[in-house]
Design a protein around this motif. Structure first.
Motif, mmCIF file in Angstrom:
data_model
loop_
_atom_site.group_PDB
_atom_site.id
_atom_site.type_symbol
_atom_site.label_atom_id
_atom_site.label_comp_id
_atom_site.label_asym_id
_atom_site.label_seq_id
_atom_site.Cartn_x
_atom_site.Cartn_y
_atom_site.Cartn_z
ATOM 1 N N THR A 28 -7.586 -6.360 22.056
ATOM 2 C CA THR A 28 -6.242 -6.233 21.492
ATOM 3 C C THR A 28 -6.283 -6.494 19.991
ATOM 4 O O THR A 28 -6.831 -7.503 19.549
ATOM 5 C CB THR A 28 -5.286 -7.230 22.174
ATOM 6 N N HIS A 29 -5.703 -5.565 19.222
ATOM 7 C CA HIS A 29 -5.627 -5.682 17.766
ATOM 8 C C HIS A 29 -4.187 -5.999 17.397
ATOM 9 O O HIS A 29 -3.285 -5.204 17.677
ATOM 10 C CB HIS A 29 -6.070 -4.379 17.101
ATOM 11 N N VAL A 30 -3.976 -7.157 16.795
ATOM 12 C CA VAL A 30 -2.639 -7.619 16.405
ATOM 13 C C VAL A 30 -2.521 -7.373 14.911
ATOM 14 O O VAL A 30 -3.102 -8.106 14.103
ATOM 15 C CB VAL A 30 -2.450 -9.101 16.765
ATOM 16 N N VAL A 31 -1.789 -6.334 14.537
ATOM 17 C CA VAL A 31 -1.773 -5.855 13.159
ATOM 18 C C VAL A 31 -0.482 -6.282 12.473
ATOM 19 O O VAL A 31 0.617 -5.984 12.955
ATOM 20 C CB VAL A 31 -1.922 -4.315 13.112
ATOM 21 N N ASP A 60 -0.286 2.709 9.145
ATOM 22 C CA ASP A 60 -1.422 3.557 8.777
ATOM 23 C C ASP A 60 -2.716 3.030 9.387
ATOM 24 O O ASP A 60 -3.538 3.808 9.882
ATOM 25 C CB ASP A 60 -1.568 3.639 7.252
ATOM 26 N N TRP A 61 -2.895 1.713 9.372
ATOM 27 C CA TRP A 61 -4.115 1.118 9.925
ATOM 28 C C TRP A 61 -4.239 1.470 11.412
ATOM 29 O O TRP A 61 -5.302 1.871 11.887
ATOM 30 C CB TRP A 61 -4.111 -0.398 9.732
ATOM 31 N N ILE A 62 -3.133 1.322 12.130
ATOM 32 C CA ILE A 62 -3.143 1.636 13.565
ATOM 33 C C ILE A 62 -3.386 3.126 13.783
ATOM 34 O O ILE A 62 -4.258 3.515 14.571
ATOM 35 C CB ILE A 62 -1.829 1.188 14.239
ATOM 36 N N ALA A 63 -2.634 3.967 13.097
ATOM 37 C CA ALA A 63 -2.723 5.415 13.302
ATOM 38 C C ALA A 63 -4.108 5.964 12.975
ATOM 39 O O ALA A 63 -4.564 6.930 13.596
ATOM 40 C CB ALA A 63 -1.661 6.132 12.477
ATOM 41 N N GLU A 64 -4.803 5.355 12.025
ATOM 42 C CA GLU A 64 -6.141 5.814 11.667
ATOM 43 C C GLU A 64 -7.167 5.462 12.738
ATOM 44 O O GLU A 64 -8.201 6.119 12.847
ATOM 45 C CB GLU A 64 -6.568 5.189 10.333
ATOM 46 N N ARG A 65 -6.927 4.420 13.524
ATOM 47 C CA ARG A 65 -7.937 3.930 14.465
ATOM 48 C C ARG A 65 -7.653 4.231 15.933
ATOM 49 O O ARG A 65 -8.566 4.271 16.750
ATOM 50 C CB ARG A 65 -8.102 2.422 14.282
#
Length: 163
Positions: A28-31, A60-65
């Motif tokens: 889980t990535h908590v951004v 953007d960080w989420i959408a890129e990954r």
């Protein structure tokens, strides 16, 4: 491998998401942009990601990954649309999945609300979270993550000789 991305700055169901993800053994990535202190469980599957300040930097960080095997928890309709474009699943904090069938209407409604606010009209805010919302979120996120973990294209097959 399925991963969970949480658009965390305004997410009221982080604890619920952690519970489901850890039970299913999902990274889980908590951004967040770091503007608020967000407490996270000490666990190797939970990763804190702090991005720089700025509009849409976390999105953007989420959408890129994010990939088609992943799920995103977000209230942000444009981010949900970006996730869906990549084949990922997305869900809001009240347990409503964002889908290709409902995202267009949500984007249009958001645009109308922004226009009304720019003219000085009040559009009201979202309804308060209820226990039913939290319960629906837990159930739907569990279903979504389990579905994302299944191999794509796996068909149900009757074994030779039947059952």
């Amino acid at each position: 491998m399925t991963e969970l991305y949480i658009d965390a700055d305004a997410c009221p169901v982080r604890e619920e998401a952690f519970r489901v993800a850890l039970r299913l053994n999902i990274a889980t990535h908590v951004v967040s942009n770091g503007a608020r202190g967000i407490r996270l469980p000490e666990h190797p599957l939970i990763h804190r990601v702090i991005v720089t300040e700025g509009a849409d930097v976390a999105d953007d960080w989420i959408a890129e990954r994010i990939t088609a095997a992943d799920v995103c928890v977000t209230q942000d309709i444009p981010l949900a649309a970006r996730c869906l474009e990549k084949g990922a699943s997305a869900i809001n904090s009240k347990g409503r999945p964002w889908t290709n069938d409902n995202i267009g209407g949500a984007l249009a409604g958001r645009a109308v609300a922004e226009h009304l606010r720019s003219t000085g009209d009040r559009t009201g805010g979202p309804a308060a979270m209820t226990q039913a919302d939290r319960s629906r979120f837990l159930s739907e996120l569990d279903s979504m993550l389990r579905a994302a973990q299944r191999p794509k294209g796996a068909a149900f097959r009757i074994p030779p000789g039947g059952f």
